[in-house]
Write a protein that holds these residues in place. Structure first.
Motif, PDB file in Angstrom:
ATOM      1  N   GLU A   1     -11.372   6.712  -6.151  1.00 23.15           N
ATOM      2  CA  GLU A   1     -11.486   6.079  -4.843  1.00 23.15           C
ATOM      3  C   GLU A   1     -10.340   5.082  -4.630  1.00 23.15           C
ATOM      4  O   GLU A   1      -9.725   5.050  -3.555  1.00 23.15           O
ATOM      5  N   GLN A   2     -10.044   4.295  -5.633  1.00 22.20           N
ATOM      6  CA  GLN A   2      -8.951   3.319  -5.520  1.00 22.20           C
ATOM      7  C   GLN A   2      -7.611   4.012  -5.301  1.00 22.20           C
ATOM      8  O   GLN A   2      -6.808   3.584  -4.463  1.00 22.20           O
ATOM      9  N   ARG A   3      -7.359   5.082  -6.018  1.00 19.49           N
ATOM     10  CA  ARG A   3      -6.104   5.817  -5.849  1.00 19.49           C
ATOM     11  C   ARG A   3      -6.007   6.431  -4.459  1.00 19.49           C
ATOM     12  O   ARG A   3      -4.941   6.426  -3.836  1.00 19.49           O
ATOM     13  N   LEU A   4      -7.122   6.953  -3.960  1.00 18.14           N
ATOM     14  CA  LEU A   4      -7.108   7.545  -2.625  1.00 18.14           C
ATOM     15  C   LEU A   4      -6.871   6.494  -1.544  1.00 18.14           C
ATOM     16  O   LEU A   4      -6.156   6.747  -0.571  1.00 18.14           O
ATOM     17  N   VAL A   5      -7.450   5.324  -1.704  1.00 18.53           N
ATOM     18  CA  VAL A   5      -7.243   4.244  -0.739  1.00 18.53           C
ATOM     19  C   VAL A   5      -5.777   3.828  -0.726  1.00 18.53           C
ATOM     20  O   VAL A   5      -5.178   3.634   0.346  1.00 18.53           O
ATOM     21  N   ILE A   6      -5.173   3.708  -1.881  1.00 14.64           N
ATOM     22  CA  ILE A   6      -3.759   3.333  -1.968  1.00 14.64           C
ATOM     23  C   ILE A   6      -2.886   4.401  -1.307  1.00 14.64           C
ATOM     24  O   ILE A   6      -1.975   4.096  -0.518  1.00 14.64           O
ATOM     25  N   LYS A   7      -3.163   5.663  -1.596  1.00 12.14           N
ATOM     26  CA  LYS A   7      -2.368   6.747  -1.006  1.00 12.14           C
ATOM     27  C   LYS A   7      -2.553   6.803   0.500  1.00 12.14           C
ATOM     28  O   LYS A   7      -1.587   7.011   1.252  1.00 12.14           O
ATOM     29  N   LEU A   8      -3.773   6.615   0.977  1.00  7.64           N
ATOM     30  CA  LEU A   8      -4.031   6.624   2.412  1.00  7.64           C
ATOM     31  C   LEU A   8      -3.326   5.453   3.082  1.00  7.64           C
ATOM     32  O   LEU A   8      -2.740   5.611   4.171  1.00  7.64           O
ATOM     33  N   GLY A   9      -3.350   4.287   2.464  1.00 16.71           N
ATOM     34  CA  GLY A   9      -2.648   3.129   3.009  1.00 16.71           C
ATOM     35  C   GLY A   9      -1.159   3.373   3.096  1.00 16.71           C
ATOM     36  O   GLY A   9      -0.513   3.040   4.110  1.00 16.71           O
ATOM     37  N   ALA A  10      -0.589   3.949   2.062  1.00 19.27           N
ATOM     38  CA  ALA A  10       0.844   4.249   2.066  1.00 19.27           C
ATOM     39  C   ALA A  10       1.167   5.271   3.149  1.00 19.27           C
ATOM     40  O   ALA A  10       2.178   5.139   3.861  1.00 19.27           O
ATOM     41  N   LEU A  11       0.329   6.281   3.293  1.00 21.44           N
ATOM     42  CA  LEU A  11       0.531   7.298   4.313  1.00 21.44           C
ATOM     43  C   LEU A  11       0.463   6.684   5.713  1.00 21.44           C
ATOM     44  O   LEU A  11       1.278   7.020   6.586  1.00 21.44           O
ATOM     45  N   MET A  12      -0.474   5.782   5.934  1.00 21.19           N
ATOM     46  CA  MET A  12      -0.588   5.119   7.229  1.00 21.19           C
ATOM     47  C   MET A  12       0.632   4.247   7.496  1.00 21.19           C
ATOM     48  O   MET A  12       1.129   4.197   8.635  1.00 21.19           O
ATOM     49  N   ALA A  13       1.134   3.552   6.498  1.00 19.88           N
ATOM     50  CA  ALA A  13       2.318   2.711   6.664  1.00 19.88           C
ATOM     51  C   ALA A  13       3.527   3.563   7.039  1.00 19.88           C
ATOM     52  O   ALA A  13       4.312   3.196   7.922  1.00 19.88           O
TER      53      ALA A  13
END
Length: 93
Positions: free
Chosen positions: A68-80
């Motif tokens: 879950e933590q890795r997915l949140v980080i990847k999603l945040g990076a993708l949104m940025a």
């Protein structure tokens, strides 16, 4: 640890009645009792299984939290990146 009762006297009597020599019947009864005792030490109990199941559940929970933590980080990076791309397009147009 689980225990079972093995009646060596009854077993040796049964062997004697079947025609086995008394000394051999008693030796077989003692040997079988020893084998059962040794194997019972290795027997898995319900408590052993419950303990292992709890360890597996904890491990799975920890792995899901990491995922879950890795997915949140990847999603945040993708949104940025997406916001940056939109901002760049707005400046160009």
């Amino acid at each position: 640890m689980a225990t079972i009762t093995f009646d060596t006297l009854k077993f040796s009597k049964r062997l004697k009645e079947a025609g086995i020599l008394p000394a051999q019947a008693e030796a077989e009864a003692e040997a079988l009792a020893e084998v059962l005792e040794v194997n019972m030490r290795e027997l898995v109990t319900k408590d052993d299984l419950r303990h292992e199941l709890e360890l597996l559940r904890r491990d799975i929970d920890a792995r899901f939290i990491q995922l879950e933590q890795r997915l949140v980080i990847k999603l945040g990076a993708l949104m940025a990146v997406a916001v940056g791309a939109v901002a760049a397009l707005v400046k160009l147009l």
